[in-house]
Design a protein around this motif. Structure first.
Motif, PDB file in Angstrom:
ATOM      1  N   UNK A  27      -6.813  22.369  61.871  1.00 45.15           N
ATOM      2  CA  UNK A  27      -6.747  23.752  61.364  1.00 45.15           C
ATOM      3  C   UNK A  27      -8.109  24.166  60.787  1.00 45.15           C
ATOM      4  N   UNK A  28      -8.758  23.263  60.053  1.00 42.51           N
ATOM      5  CA  UNK A  28     -10.081  23.575  59.484  1.00 42.51           C
ATOM      6  C   UNK A  28     -11.098  23.876  60.588  1.00 42.51           C
ATOM      7  N   UNK A  29     -11.019  23.096  61.670  1.00 45.00           N
ATOM      8  CA  UNK A  29     -11.933  23.314  62.795  1.00 45.00           C
ATOM      9  C   UNK A  29     -11.692  24.685  63.424  1.00 45.00           C
ATOM     10  N   UNK A  30     -10.413  25.028  63.623  1.00 45.04           N
ATOM     11  CA  UNK A  30     -10.081  26.324  64.241  1.00 45.04           C
ATOM     12  C   UNK A  30     -10.561  27.484  63.350  1.00 45.04           C
ATOM     13  N   UNK A  31     -10.311  27.358  62.039  1.00 41.73           N
ATOM     14  CA  UNK A  31     -10.729  28.420  61.114  1.00 41.73           C
ATOM     15  C   UNK A  31     -12.253  28.582  61.118  1.00 41.73           C
ATOM     16  N   UNK A  32     -12.973  27.450  61.187  1.00 41.54           N
ATOM     17  CA  UNK A  32     -14.440  27.515  61.232  1.00 41.54           C
ATOM     18  C   UNK A  32     -14.900  28.190  62.524  1.00 41.54           C
ATOM     19  N   UNK A  33     -14.229  27.861  63.633  1.00 43.80           N
ATOM     20  CA  UNK A  33     -14.595  28.474  64.918  1.00 43.80           C
ATOM     21  C   UNK A  33     -14.385  29.991  64.861  1.00 43.80           C
ATOM     22  N   UNK A  34     -13.285  30.428  64.230  1.00 39.77           N
ATOM     23  CA  UNK A  34     -13.023  31.872  64.117  1.00 39.77           C
ATOM     24  C   UNK A  34     -14.090  32.528  63.235  1.00 39.77           C
ATOM     25  N   UNK A  35     -14.466  31.841  62.145  1.00 40.72           N
ATOM     26  CA  UNK A  35     -15.523  32.357  61.253  1.00 40.72           C
ATOM     27  C   UNK A  35     -16.810  32.621  62.032  1.00 40.72           C
ATOM     28  N   UNK A  36     -17.213  31.610  62.813  1.00 37.96           N
ATOM     29  CA  UNK A  36     -18.473  31.717  63.563  1.00 37.96           C
ATOM     30  C   UNK A  36     -18.357  32.807  64.642  1.00 37.96           C
ATOM     31  N   UNK A  37     -17.186  32.859  65.290  1.00 39.35           N
ATOM     32  CA  UNK A  37     -16.968  33.903  66.300  1.00 39.35           C
ATOM     33  C   UNK A  37     -17.060  35.286  65.658  1.00 39.35           C
ATOM     34  N   UNK A  38     -16.507  35.433  64.452  1.00 41.62           N
ATOM     35  CA  UNK A  38     -16.559  36.723  63.744  1.00 41.62           C
ATOM     36  C   UNK A  38     -18.001  37.128  63.470  1.00 41.62           C
ATOM     37  N   UNK A  39     -18.863  36.146  63.195  1.00 43.76           N
ATOM     38  CA  UNK A  39     -20.284  36.437  62.962  1.00 43.76           C
ATOM     39  C   UNK A  39     -20.919  37.027  64.227  1.00 43.76           C
ATOM     40  N   UNK A  40     -20.579  36.429  65.386  1.00 37.91           N
ATOM     41  CA  UNK A  40     -21.208  36.867  66.635  1.00 37.91           C
ATOM     42  C   UNK A  40     -20.666  38.202  67.157  1.00 37.91           C
ATOM     43  N   UNK A  41     -19.428  38.542  66.780  1.00 38.11           N
ATOM     44  CA  UNK A  41     -18.882  39.836  67.242  1.00 38.11           C
ATOM     45  C   UNK A  41     -18.788  40.823  66.076  1.00 38.11           C
ATOM     46  N   UNK A  42     -19.704  40.632  65.125  1.00 35.73           N
ATOM     47  CA  UNK A  42     -19.700  41.476  63.920  1.00 35.73           C
ATOM     48  C   UNK A  42     -19.781  42.959  64.263  1.00 35.73           C
ATOM     49  N   UNK A  43     -20.597  43.297  65.269  1.00 33.87           N
ATOM     50  CA  UNK A  43     -20.763  44.704  65.640  1.00 33.87           C
ATOM     51  C   UNK A  43     -19.441  45.311  66.123  1.00 33.87           C
TER      52      UNK A  43
END
Lengths: 107, 212
Positions: A27-43
């Motif tokens: 779960x921690x890995x998935x949440x981190x992946x979503x965090x990083x994805x959110x950074x890249x699709x911030x726009x």
């Protein structure tokens, strides 16, 4: 019964098994992946990107503290000892952000 | 039956202290609480000065007054990888504790070693990042970003280094056969320290790296 023996019994009765630890790790890995994805699709996300990242970070924090640091299973006294200074730390962070970025911006 | 004996009969995990809780664990949680205030101050300082550097280099891509773009210093893919490694070290740490509690000496050695190795890899990434920044003109005195970034992440890195030494010490004890289930609290306290270092990074990573 020695205190060490009681300690072992206490640990074995209250700590979760390896399967729970691994699930939390996933779960921690998935949440981190979503965090990083959110950074890249911030726009594309617009204004919700930063709050989303903060919520995901808070969720990871809570999972580690509850399950890996065993606060969910330990005495509530330890929760209190941790939460009081933690709350002070958060208040200091929030206060300085408000002071330097809202009330008296430097730039 | 006196009070202590009655308490033991009702709850075998009850300890002979005024609170019924282990004093070492109580002291360690108090220490972690004090660390919360320390890192709260460091993170607050970083956040107060975030975005207020008058000169570059800047953490993220920044449009300068003349219209040109100054490229950001932070390497998100690299730090994402090191964040994942630190998270997995926390998983290895709880597996080490479980192994010690079950008297699994080989498992304890493997998982303590894995945790220390992952922590060392995280430190390696940080050394690379610091060296890269330094050679590209970002020092402690370059601007507000440099001062607060090195102070915050440097303090965290120092804590990781102490944790790695702590874990290696426990691993040596396990190799010597001196880390049985009766000593599991020692590993649990090391685990509390290690997980705290992890949760501090869980806060630092989004605030410093992911939120411009």
């Amino acid at each position: 019964m020695s205190s060490e023996t009681r300690e072992i019994m206490h640990d074995q009765h209250t700590h979760p098994g390896n399967a729970v630890y691994v699930k939390i790790g996933v779960v921690l890995t998935i949440l981190t992946a979503i965090e990083i994805a959110a950074y890249y699709v911030e726009d594309q996300l617009g204004g919700i990107a930063a709050p989303l990242i903060l919520v995901l970070s808070a969720a990871k924090f809570i999972l580690v503290v509850l399950f890996y640091m065993h606060l969910k299973y330990d005495s509530r006294a330890f929760t209190g000892i941790f939460l009081f200074p933690f709350t002070l730390g958060v208040l200091v962070i929030v206060s300085l952000i408000l002071l330097y970025h809202v009330l008296h911006p430097l730039r | 039956m006196d009070h202590a004996a009655a308490a033991h009969a009702a709850d075998p995990a009850h300890l002979d202290t005024s609170t019924g809780l282990d004093s070492r664990k109580m002291a360690f949680w108090t220490f972690i609480g004090s660390e919360c205030v320390l890192f709260g101050g460091l993170i607050a300082t970083y956040m107060a000065y975030k975005g207020n550097s008058l000169t570059g280099p800047y953490p993220h891509d920044t449009v300068l007054p003349d219209g040109t773009v100054s490229p950001g210093m932070l390497d998100i893919p690299l730090t994402s990888l090191s964040t994942f490694i630190l998270l997995m070290s926390s998983l290895a740490m709880v597996l080490a504790l479980a192994a010690v509690q079950r008297n699994n000496r080989k498992g304890a050695i493997i998982w303590l070693g894995t945790t220390a190795l992952l922590g060392s890899i995280f430190l390696g990434f940080q050394v690379y990042e610091f060296t890269h920044f330094w050679t590209h003109g970002l020092t402690l005195s370059t601007n507000l970003f440099g001062s607060t970034f090195y102070t915050l992440t440097g303090f965290h890195g120092a804590h990781v280094l102490v944790g790695v030494i702590y874990l290696l010490t426990l691993m040596v004890l396990a190799i010597k056969g001196r880390l049985g289930p009766e000593k599991s609290l020692n590993v649990e306290l090391a685990g509390l320290y290690w997980h705290f270092v992890d949760v501090v990074w869980i806060v630092i990573f989004p605030l410093v790296y992911l939120i411009p």
